[in-house]
Write a protein that holds these residues in place. Structure first.
Motif, PDB file in Angstrom:
ATOM      1  N   ASN A 203      -3.716   6.847   9.901  1.00 41.53           N
ATOM      2  CA  ASN A 203      -3.727   5.606   9.135  1.00 41.53           C
ATOM      3  C   ASN A 203      -4.759   4.627   9.709  1.00 41.53           C
ATOM      4  O   ASN A 203      -5.569   4.056   8.974  1.00 41.53           O
TER       5      ASN A 203
ATOM      6  N   GLY B  17      -8.266   6.094   9.154  1.00 41.71           N
ATOM      7  CA  GLY B  17      -8.598   6.008   7.735  1.00 41.71           C
ATOM      8  C   GLY B  17      -9.050   4.607   7.354  1.00 41.71           C
ATOM      9  O   GLY B  17     -10.066   4.424   6.669  1.00 41.71           O
TER      10      GLY B  17
ATOM     11  N   TYR C 156     -12.766   3.663   6.171  1.00 38.90           N
ATOM     12  CA  TYR C 156     -12.895   3.080   4.833  1.00 38.90           C
ATOM     13  C   TYR C 156     -13.654   1.747   4.915  1.00 38.90           C
ATOM     14  O   TYR C 156     -14.543   1.474   4.101  1.00 38.90           O
TER      15      TYR C 156
ATOM     16  N   LEU D  20     -11.771  10.304   3.986  1.00 35.24           N
ATOM     17  CA  LEU D  20     -11.066  11.311   3.179  1.00 35.24           C
ATOM     18  C   LEU D  20     -10.389  12.364   4.051  1.00 35.24           C
ATOM     19  O   LEU D  20      -9.317  12.876   3.700  1.00 35.24           O
TER      20      LEU D  20
ATOM     21  N   GLU E  15      -9.029  11.801   6.992  1.00 35.34           N
ATOM     22  CA  GLU E  15      -7.784  11.169   7.461  1.00 35.34           C
ATOM     23  C   GLU E  15      -6.779  11.056   6.318  1.00 35.34           C
ATOM     24  O   GLU E  15      -5.579  11.244   6.511  1.00 35.34           O
ATOM     25  N   LYS E  16      -7.273  10.785   5.123  1.00 32.08           N
ATOM     26  CA  LYS E  16      -6.386  10.686   3.964  1.00 32.08           C
ATOM     27  C   LYS E  16      -5.727  12.038   3.670  1.00 32.08           C
ATOM     28  O   LYS E  16      -4.553  12.098   3.307  1.00 32.08           O
ATOM     29  N   SER E  17      -6.468  13.115   3.865  1.00 31.95           N
ATOM     30  CA  SER E  17      -5.886  14.446   3.624  1.00 31.95           C
ATOM     31  C   SER E  17      -4.807  14.766   4.661  1.00 31.95           C
ATOM     32  O   SER E  17      -3.829  15.453   4.347  1.00 31.95           O
TER      33      SER E  17
ATOM     34  N   GLU F 139      -1.885  13.092   3.430  1.00 29.73           N
ATOM     35  CA  GLU F 139      -1.351  13.821   2.273  1.00 29.73           C
ATOM     36  C   GLU F 139      -0.412  14.942   2.730  1.00 29.73           C
ATOM     37  O   GLU F 139       0.615  15.193   2.103  1.00 29.73           O
TER      38      GLU F 139
ATOM     39  N   ALA G 288      -0.024   9.941   1.343  1.00 26.72           N
ATOM     40  CA  ALA G 288      -1.201   9.590   0.540  1.00 26.72           C
ATOM     41  C   ALA G 288      -1.500  10.748  -0.397  1.00 26.72           C
ATOM     42  O   ALA G 288      -0.967  11.849  -0.236  1.00 26.72           O
TER      43      ALA G 288
ATOM     44  N   VAL H 233      -4.918  12.645  -2.170  1.00 29.92           N
ATOM     45  CA  VAL H 233      -6.364  12.772  -2.354  1.00 29.92           C
ATOM     46  C   VAL H 233      -6.587  13.111  -3.825  1.00 29.92           C
ATOM     47  O   VAL H 233      -6.089  14.132  -4.310  1.00 29.92           O
TER      48      VAL H 233
ATOM     49  N   GLU I  38     -11.969  12.458  -5.399  1.00 34.11           N
ATOM     50  CA  GLU I  38     -12.264  12.476  -3.964  1.00 34.11           C
ATOM     51  C   GLU I  38     -12.501  13.908  -3.483  1.00 34.11           C
ATOM     52  O   GLU I  38     -13.411  14.157  -2.677  1.00 34.11           O
TER      53      GLU I  38
END
Length: 155
Positions: free
Chosen positions: A101, A104, A108, A124, A126-128, A131, A136, A138, A142
């Motif tokens: 987090n 990310g 960002y 992305l 970190e977002k995955s 997920e 989160a 993706v 993205e």
């Protein structure tokens, strides 16, 4: 009353003696108010068993915890304790989520400020990770960006 009995491969007394000597504690001071000096000497030579309460108090006299003693004794006897992932899973997962987090958000913000694709790719990534923990999502857009970015870099 639990008696600490040695098995053929355990040398509790020898482990205690090594720790006592490493701490610079004399036999008399280690035994003080717990057992006689002669009893402690026999225990250190693995000639006597000891009740757990007395071992605990002896360890206090030389400033060692039971956990440290057990760990060191296991190391001396080539018995490494297994790492229990399930016992720590919640903590580890929480740390991963918090780190992803933070990273990310960092990437960002860099992407917003500098418009460098590498920062967006890291965001992305970190977002995955988030997920995977169902925090989160993706988007297809993205994912397509990642595919195009990675394909362009590879070719």
């Amino acid at each position: 009353m639990h008696i600490v009995r040695r098995r053929d491969h355990d040398r509790y007394g020898q482990t205690f003696k090594e720790l006592r000597i490493a701490k610079g504690v004399s036999l008399s001071n280690a035994a003080k108010n717990v057992v006689s000096k002669s009893f402690l000497s026999r225990f250190e030579r693995d000639q006597s068993n000891i009740v757990f309460d007395k071992l605990y108090r002896l360890l206090l006299n030389i400033n060692f915890s039971v956990e440290e003693f057990v760990y060191i004794n296991n190391q001396r006897n080539n018995r490494c304790q297994p790492f229990h992932y399930e016992d720590t899973k919640d903590y580890v997962d929480q740390q991963i989520i918090e780190n992803s987090n933070k990273l990310g958000k960092y990437y960002y913000q860099r992407w917003i400020n500098n418009q460098i694709e590498y920062d967006y790719v890291n965001f992305l990534k970190e977002k995955s990770i988030m997920e995977k923990h169902h925090i989160a999502k993706v988007s297809q857009k993205e994912k397509q960006f990642l595919y195009n970015y990675l394909f362009a870099k590879e070719t």
